[in-house]
Write an enzyme that holds these catalytic residues in place. Structure first.
Site, PDB file in Angstrom:
ATOM      1  N   ASP A  82     -10.892   4.528  -1.451  1.00 54.82           N
ATOM      2  CA  ASP A  82     -11.982   3.605  -1.108  1.00 54.82           C
ATOM      3  C   ASP A  82     -13.347   4.256  -1.327  1.00 54.82           C
ATOM      4  O   ASP A  82     -14.296   3.619  -1.773  1.00 54.82           O
ATOM      5  CB  ASP A  82     -11.904   3.210   0.375  1.00 54.82           C
ATOM      6  CG  ASP A  82     -10.697   2.368   0.722  1.00 54.82           C
ATOM      7  OD1 ASP A  82     -10.884   1.246   1.198  1.00 54.82           O
ATOM      8  OD2 ASP A  82      -9.571   2.846   0.530  1.00 54.82           O
ATOM      9  N   ARG A 106       0.836  12.346   3.109  1.00 57.50           N
ATOM     10  CA  ARG A 106       0.606  11.718   1.811  1.00 57.50           C
ATOM     11  C   ARG A 106      -0.889  11.640   1.509  1.00 57.50           C
ATOM     12  O   ARG A 106      -1.717  11.754   2.400  1.00 57.50           O
ATOM     13  CB  ARG A 106       1.211  10.316   1.766  1.00 57.50           C
ATOM     14  CG  ARG A 106       0.574   9.297   2.699  1.00 57.50           C
ATOM     15  CD  ARG A 106       1.222   7.930   2.523  1.00 57.50           C
ATOM     16  NE  ARG A 106       0.642   6.923   3.391  1.00 57.50           N
ATOM     17  CZ  ARG A 106       1.063   6.637   4.617  1.00 57.50           C
ATOM     18  NH1 ARG A 106       2.075   7.321   5.134  1.00 57.50           N
ATOM     19  NH2 ARG A 106       0.485   5.686   5.322  1.00 57.50           N
ATOM     20  N   SER A 107      -1.172  11.439   0.230  1.00 60.91           N
ATOM     21  CA  SER A 107      -2.551  11.341  -0.227  1.00 60.91           C
ATOM     22  C   SER A 107      -2.831   9.890  -0.618  1.00 60.91           C
ATOM     23  O   SER A 107      -2.266   8.962  -0.047  1.00 60.91           O
ATOM     24  CB  SER A 107      -2.771  12.297  -1.404  1.00 60.91           C
ATOM     25  OG  SER A 107      -4.129  12.327  -1.787  1.00 60.91           O
ATOM     26  N   GLN A 108      -3.715   9.691  -1.570  1.00 55.99           N
ATOM     27  CA  GLN A 108      -4.023   8.395  -2.174  1.00 55.99           C
ATOM     28  C   GLN A 108      -4.421   8.668  -3.621  1.00 55.99           C
ATOM     29  O   GLN A 108      -4.512   9.826  -4.027  1.00 55.99           O
ATOM     30  CB  GLN A 108      -5.148   7.683  -1.401  1.00 55.99           C
ATOM     31  CG  GLN A 108      -4.646   6.600  -0.478  1.00 55.99           C
ATOM     32  CD  GLN A 108      -5.738   5.704   0.079  1.00 55.99           C
ATOM     33  OE1 GLN A 108      -6.929   5.988  -0.007  1.00 55.99           O
ATOM     34  NE2 GLN A 108      -5.332   4.600   0.693  1.00 55.99           N
ATOM     35  N   ARG A 112       6.221   4.465   9.108  1.00 52.32           N
ATOM     36  CA  ARG A 112       4.811   4.825   9.246  1.00 52.32           C
ATOM     37  C   ARG A 112       4.350   4.482  10.669  1.00 52.32           C
ATOM     38  O   ARG A 112       4.563   3.356  11.124  1.00 52.32           O
ATOM     39  CB  ARG A 112       3.961   4.056   8.242  1.00 52.32           C
ATOM     40  CG  ARG A 112       4.198   4.384   6.780  1.00 52.32           C
ATOM     41  CD  ARG A 112       3.527   3.364   5.876  1.00 52.32           C
ATOM     42  NE  ARG A 112       4.075   2.033   6.087  1.00 52.32           N
ATOM     43  CZ  ARG A 112       3.423   0.880   5.865  1.00 52.32           C
ATOM     44  NH1 ARG A 112       2.164   0.908   5.431  1.00 52.32           N
ATOM     45  NH2 ARG A 112       4.003  -0.278   6.075  1.00 52.32           N
ATOM     46  N   PRO A 113       3.699   5.392  11.367  1.00 50.79           N
ATOM     47  CA  PRO A 113       3.230   5.086  12.720  1.00 50.79           C
ATOM     48  C   PRO A 113       2.306   3.879  12.780  1.00 50.79           C
ATOM     49  O   PRO A 113       2.366   3.090  13.730  1.00 50.79           O
ATOM     50  CB  PRO A 113       2.493   6.365  13.130  1.00 50.79           C
ATOM     51  CG  PRO A 113       3.133   7.436  12.335  1.00 50.79           C
ATOM     52  CD  PRO A 113       3.475   6.803  11.015  1.00 50.79           C
ATOM     53  N   GLU A 114       1.470   3.719  11.763  1.00 51.65           N
ATOM     54  CA  GLU A 114       0.488   2.618  11.771  1.00 51.65           C
ATOM     55  C   GLU A 114       1.112   1.273  11.408  1.00 51.65           C
ATOM     56  O   GLU A 114       0.448   0.233  11.508  1.00 51.65           O
ATOM     57  CB  GLU A 114      -0.670   2.943  10.820  1.00 51.65           C
ATOM     58  CG  GLU A 114      -0.374   2.820   9.340  1.00 51.65           C
ATOM     59  CD  GLU A 114       0.355   3.999   8.718  1.00 51.65           C
ATOM     60  OE1 GLU A 114       0.394   4.080   7.469  1.00 51.65           O
ATOM     61  OE2 GLU A 114       0.904   4.851   9.463  1.00 51.65           O
ATOM     62  N   ASP A 154      -0.582  -1.256  -1.258  1.00 51.05           N
ATOM     63  CA  ASP A 154       0.430  -1.566  -0.251  1.00 51.05           C
ATOM     64  C   ASP A 154       0.158  -2.957   0.319  1.00 51.05           C
ATOM     65  O   ASP A 154      -0.742  -3.089   1.134  1.00 51.05           O
ATOM     66  CB  ASP A 154       0.488  -0.504   0.839  1.00 51.05           C
ATOM     67  CG  ASP A 154      -0.898  -0.050   1.333  1.00 51.05           C
ATOM     68  OD1 ASP A 154      -1.911  -0.261   0.635  1.00 51.05           O
ATOM     69  OD2 ASP A 154      -0.936   0.534   2.421  1.00 51.05           O
ATOM     70  N   GLU A 190     -12.748  -7.530   2.401  1.00 50.62           N
ATOM     71  CA  GLU A 190     -11.905  -6.511   1.779  1.00 50.62           C
ATOM     72  C   GLU A 190     -11.303  -6.989   0.465  1.00 50.62           C
ATOM     73  O   GLU A 190     -11.172  -6.235  -0.495  1.00 50.62           O
ATOM     74  CB  GLU A 190     -10.788  -6.170   2.774  1.00 50.62           C
ATOM     75  CG  GLU A 190      -9.675  -5.320   2.260  1.00 50.62           C
ATOM     76  CD  GLU A 190      -8.496  -5.298   3.209  1.00 50.62           C
ATOM     77  OE1 GLU A 190      -7.765  -4.319   3.179  1.00 50.62           O
ATOM     78  OE2 GLU A 190      -8.305  -6.268   3.973  1.00 50.62           O
ATOM     79  N   GLU A 221      -0.050  -6.888   5.901  1.00 56.52           N
ATOM     80  CA  GLU A 221       0.422  -6.592   7.254  1.00 56.52           C
ATOM     81  C   GLU A 221      -0.638  -6.847   8.324  1.00 56.52           C
ATOM     82  O   GLU A 221      -0.384  -6.644   9.493  1.00 56.52           O
ATOM     83  CB  GLU A 221       0.857  -5.117   7.326  1.00 56.52           C
ATOM     84  CG  GLU A 221       1.991  -4.770   6.388  1.00 56.52           C
ATOM     85  CD  GLU A 221       2.295  -3.287   6.378  1.00 56.52           C
ATOM     86  OE1 GLU A 221       3.482  -2.944   6.300  1.00 56.52           O
ATOM     87  OE2 GLU A 221       1.355  -2.468   6.441  1.00 56.52           O
TER      88      GLU A 221
END
Length: 516
Positions: free
Chosen positions: A139, A184-186, A257-259, A295, A479, A494
């Protein structure tokens, strides 16, 4: 280097992910549907020492009348949405609004919460907005394009320095500065950020950040002790015939994933029931798709309409490898500026080799478009997506290939509000009918690179027109947008559509100025 020391936590687990830290409490909260958005609890701030909270939970949870929602309210502070209380001045233009918004979206080091999942950073930084209260990796590049248009060299320097800090601390740039993103990255845009900063401050910037650029490259190219057998993979690299080595997305964990804990568990359960796919494999594919930034999208599905068929780690993505080509080019130039001629030649050759491999493995001569490559099937995937425009952005396409890509853009992607992300509608947010600012910019700049100015200008007019129409209606920068039916809002994904919004702001300003 930074004159900043991240605070130590009393419980000695400064970088523990919340599901690791709180164990069964975390899982019970996420499965209880207390919060509509799973990210809320992942970002919550514990009001007591976590060990004390865990002890209280295990003591109280089996008592009659125990209310887990009341327990969470007592021991945790919920995070707030960014921009939620910002009042738009409707007399302002979108550009004037965005320039006001930069300060609202900026977080200061001294204002960062302590004790939660946030990883403190030494310098101020711009967040996307809404539920995204932290600095996101890819981003930030698109946000920086707008900061440059606003003359905010200070924020660009601070954000590049923050990313360098993360590389020095962890060996890579995580998705964002949250402990639950540390596996992880992006998409690796750091080299492009360094380029933006160097355009403002000179080539010395390439030399300054050369160590961090090298560390990022080493992270993505980590081969461990793997043997270079064709069509095999290790972490983020894939070995192909003739010595070619390309990259894929990956995550070092294979758990929910926790989020998005509840969502991941539900998907893994459905995939096991339908295909017999083991949950750990599903989680790995989900997390790898999250690393891609897309995602989620049918791009990662073997059956384009079925989320449970996700198989991200089997896929070598075109856009990722174009980004790695740019990183190799930047390293080559950085070493040349540093008079390291041997290293310059090494990375110059790596970039040349990758460029050749991109043409070999991603150009589908039957479709006349750049496609992702499934190295398990040793064939192209079926998904036709805007990722296929990245070779134009990085000037990797031949002249004849560029004409085919332009035709695809006009015939398959260009709608009344800009460009679709993919050509099919699945309910996933990175599919039709949604359009996203970063991909509008990649395609727009790619078209300009090959002198397709008419198509680029049409795209620019449609996208800016849609943003301005929504702004006049709601006073918000969003967004993502519905580019097919500009009277409807975007959907899927999500979580609810978010406002703020970092990369939309950045691309709007850059495109608006480029049109003049």
């Amino acid at each position: 280097m930074y004159g900043f020391v991240a605070p130590s936590y009393t419980y000695g687990q400064a970088h523990a992910s919340p599901e690791e830290l709180f164990g069964s409490l975390f899982k019970d909260v996420q499965n209880s549907h207390i919060f509509k958005d799973s990210k809320t609890f992942a970002d919550a701030i514990p009001l007591e020492d976590p060990l004390l909270i865990i002890e209280c939970y295990h003591r109280e949870k089996d008592e009659p009348g125990f209310d887990i929602s009341a327990f969470v309210e007592k021991y945790f502070r919920q995070p707030t949405h960014i921009v939620s209380h910002f009042q738009t001045d409707m007399s302002m233009s979108p550009a004037e609004h965005i320039k006001r918004l930069w300060n609202v979206l900026t977080r200061q080091p001294e204002s960062q919460e302590r004790g939660g999942s946030l990883i403190p950073l030494p310098f101020p930084y711009v967040v996307p907005g809404g539920r995204f209260r932290e600095i996101y990796y890819w981003d930030s590049y698109f946000t920086m394009l707008g900061l440059k248009e606003s003359g905010r060299v200070d924020l660009i320097e601070n954000m590049v320095s923050n990313f360098a800090y993360l590389i020095d601390k962890f060996g890579f740039i995580p998705t964002a500065n949250r402990t639950y993103y540390l596996s992880r990255s992006q998409p690796p845009f750091f080299s492009l950020m360094v380029r933006i900063y160097s355009e403002m401050e000179g080539k010395k910037v390439l030399k300054k950040y050369l160590p961090q650029l090298q560390k990022e490259y080493d992270y993505w190219m980590d081969a461990g002790s793997s043997e270079p057998e064709p069509f095999t993979a290790y972490r983020r690299i894939v070995y192909l015939p003739d010595g070619a080595v390309l990259n894929r997305y990956w995550d070092d964990k294979a758990v929910p994933r926790p989020e998005s804990y509840r969502e991941d568990v539900e998907l893994a359960t459905a995939a096991f029931e339908k295909f017999g796919t083991t949950p750990d494999l599903v989680y790995r594919h989900i997390r790898a798709a999250a690393e891609s930034g897309w995602d989620f999208s049918s791009r990662w599905f073997s059956d384009e309409t079925d989320f449970t068929s996700i198989h991200t780690t089997d896929i070598i993505p075109i856009d990722l490898n174009c980004l790695m080509y740019h990183l190799e080019q930047t390293l080559a130039e950085g070493y040349l500026l540093s008079d390291s001629l041997h290293m310059h030649r090494i990375y110059d050759e790596k970039a040349r080799s990758r460029a050749a491999a991109i043409e070999t493995y991603f150009w589908d001569a039957s479709r006349h478009f750049y496609m992702d490559y499934d190295f398990k099937k040793q064939d192209f995937t079926k998904a036709i997506t805007l990722a296929g425009t990245f070779p134009l952005f990085f000037k990797l396409a031949s002249k004849s290939n560029s004409h085919y890509v332009r035709a695809y853009i006009r015939l398959n992607f260009l709608k009344s509000g800009g460009l679709l992300t993919t050509t099919i509608k699945t309910g996933q947010q990175w599919d039709a009918p949604n359009g996203w600012a970063p991909l509008q910019w990649i395609a727009y700049k790619g078209l300009r690179n090959y002198n397709f100015h008419r198509t680029a200008n049409e795209l620019c007019a449609e996208w800016l027109g849609l943003i301005e129409k929504e702004f006049r209606h709601s006073g918000k920068m969003l967004e993502k947008y519905n580019v097919s039916d500009t009277n409807l809002t975007a959907g899927g994904g999500e979580y609810e559509i978010q406002e703020g919004f970092g990369w939309t702001n950045g691309i709007y300003l850059r495109m608006k100025n480029k049109r003049k």
